[in-house]
Motif scaffolding. Structure first.
Motif, PDB file in Angstrom:
ATOM      1  N   ALA A 247       0.946  -1.128   0.037  1.00 21.19           N
ATOM      2  CA  ALA A 247       0.007   0.095   0.105  1.00 21.19           C
ATOM      3  C   ALA A 247       0.886   1.106  -0.051  1.00 21.19           C
ATOM      4  O   ALA A 247       1.693   1.493   0.931  1.00 21.19           O
ATOM      5  N   LEU A 263      -2.775   0.623  -4.062  1.00 24.01           N
ATOM      6  CA  LEU A 263      -2.535  -0.649  -3.620  1.00 24.01           C
ATOM      7  C   LEU A 263      -1.932  -1.449  -4.758  1.00 24.01           C
ATOM      8  O   LEU A 263      -2.715  -1.685  -5.751  1.00 24.01           O
ATOM      9  N   PRO A 310      -2.032   4.600   4.397  1.00 28.23           N
ATOM     10  CA  PRO A 310      -2.047   3.340   4.645  1.00 28.23           C
ATOM     11  C   PRO A 310      -0.603   2.943   5.425  1.00 28.23           C
ATOM     12  O   PRO A 310       0.453   3.145   4.706  1.00 28.23           O
ATOM     13  N   LEU A 313      -1.023  -3.935   6.392  1.00 26.97           N
ATOM     14  CA  LEU A 313      -1.941  -4.671   5.592  1.00 26.97           C
ATOM     15  C   LEU A 313      -1.915  -6.309   6.467  1.00 26.97           C
ATOM     16  O   LEU A 313      -1.118  -6.516   6.773  1.00 26.97           O
ATOM     17  N   VAL A 330      -6.738  -2.948   5.714  1.00 29.28           N
ATOM     18  CA  VAL A 330      -5.938  -1.926   5.652  1.00 29.28           C
ATOM     19  C   VAL A 330      -6.146  -0.504   6.708  1.00 29.28           C
ATOM     20  O   VAL A 330      -7.246  -0.335   7.066  1.00 29.28           O
TER      21      VAL A 330
END
Length: 406
Positions: A247, A263, A310, A313, A330
């Motif tokens: 991300a 992403l 972000p 993950l 996320v």
């Protein structure tokens, strides 16, 4: 890197405000923990594992200052990375024993760390930790864990914090046991200099470096550049299907709606555009006059909210939330309205993001005076029971998202 610097300044202000305001408690619980006044998706609630006291109670000095990432241990304890401050030598790792009915037990097991960030279990079952310029291994169960801290990768860029630097390291292990390590960009857009057609910084930095295995518990001292054109890859995951996802924290501009965060599906040898192109193949402002073509660069698998920032993950494989199973969680840490959220994106059988709309796990996590501060989620981790643990760094909190059994 104005976002990081602005975010750090806001973190200091917000952190002080959070200690004064904190998360209000009303006597209700979330699966045994004090219920945090956060609006979550239907069937979910947020519990406070650790948080500064709410308004109206005597002030208390934070034990864990900036919790960043979390790692569950066998037996129910957790490891918590505390960045401490944005100065080298102030980071720590804590061992936390949860107590739903009271304050958790905390014991600092590592100290004097340089901007620590990622914790992970390696292929050998041992625990690995990233700092600004190295990755080390240690034994959390030893009588003196600090004495077991042993560097396994050194010589990562020493991007000490100043304007337009990305000093934090993150890593994952690939299917063959190699280390894929984030090396952040040393600038925001790397504006072209007179006579330069390309940004030299983009050829080695702003990349994922790969350290090949070199025997049990060892890695080659010199890396190869695995993928490039990635401004800041703190959010990395290898899915159950084996796909590596990243991300991207994109460039800083005043436009609140652009550029989107990305992403990306990471493939060896690919270039993902930084600093020349952003989002769905749009030129970056600093390079637009050079008429750089975006055609050679790999496009994102999908776009995410602009300036969401972000930072982690996690592929959800727990049993507590069947609707989330197989989805990608996320954490959006950003201080703008697009941040303060945790989203869940659908993945296909190959571990690649689909076009389906994400599920917003925390649609109401912006500041409400007297009830809650704006959330700042960083590290995510799924416990054995399927609960989702969250490190909220600006507010010095650790939260647990669980099934709402009210």
């Amino acid at each position: 890197m104005r976002r990081l610097l602005a975010g750090l300044a806001l973190a200091l202000v917000a952190g002080a405000a959070a200690q004064a305001q904190g998360y209000a408690r009303d006597g209700r619980t979330c699966d045994g923990y004090p219920r945090a006044p956060i609006e979550t998706m239907k069937g979910m609630c947020a519990g406070l594992v650790l948080a500064p006291p709410p308004a109206g109670l005597p002030p208390s000095r934070r034990t864990i200052h900036l919790p960043r990432t979390l790692l569950p241990l066998a037996g129910g304890d957790w490891l918590v990375v505390d960045l401490g401050t944005w100065d080298p030598g102030r980071g720590s790792v804590w061992r936390l024993t949860p107590k739903p009915s009271g304050q958790p037990a905390l014991r600092r097991i590592l100290s004097k760390l340089d901007l620590p960030h990622t914790l992970a279990v390696g292929p050998d079952g041992k625990i690995y930790l990233s700092e600004m310029s190295r990755i080390s291994r240690f034994d959390a169960d030893a009588a003196d864990p600090q004495a077991t801290l042993t560097p396994v990768v050194t010589g990562l860029p020493d991007n000490r914090l100043h304007e337009n630097r990305h000093p934090l390291s993150a890593f994952i292990f690939d299917a063959g046991g190699a280390l894929l390590v984030n090396v952040g960009a040393p600038s925001d857009q790397c504006p072209p200099r007179p006579g330069e057609a390309r940004c030299a910084e983009a050829e080695r930095h702003a990349a994922l470096w790969r350290f090949a295995p070199d025997g049990p518990g060892k890695w080659a001292p010199e890396p190869t550049v695995f993928a490039r054109g990635l401004r800041n890859s703190l959010a990395l995951v290898r899915t159950r299907a084996g796909t590596v996802l990243q991300a991207e924290n994109s460039i800083d501009v005043s436009d609140p709606a652009w550029p989107p965060e990305e992403l990306n599906v990471i493939e060896a040898g690919a270039h993902y555009g930084w600093p020349y192109c952003m989002g769905a193949g749009q030129p970056a402002p600093a390079w637009k006059a050079r008429k750089v073509s975006c055609a050679p660069f790999r496009r994102p698998a999908r776009l995410m909210p602009a300036h969401g920032a972000p930072l982690d993950l996690v592929e959800y494989r727990g049993a507590m939330f069947p609707d989330l199973r197989g989805r990608l969680l996320v954490s959006l840490h950003g201080y703008r309205p697009t941040g303060s959220r945790i989203l869940a994106y659908a993945l296909d059988e190959a571990g690649r993001p689909t076009k389906a709309a994400p599920i917003d796990l925390t649609p109401g996590w912006r500041a409400v005076k007297g009830r809650r501060p704006s959330g700042a989620p960083v590290g995510l981790s799924v416990d054995a029971d399927g609960a989702i643990w969250v490190a909220d760094d600006r507010n010095g909190a650790i939260l647990r998202l669980a099934r709402d059994r009210k």
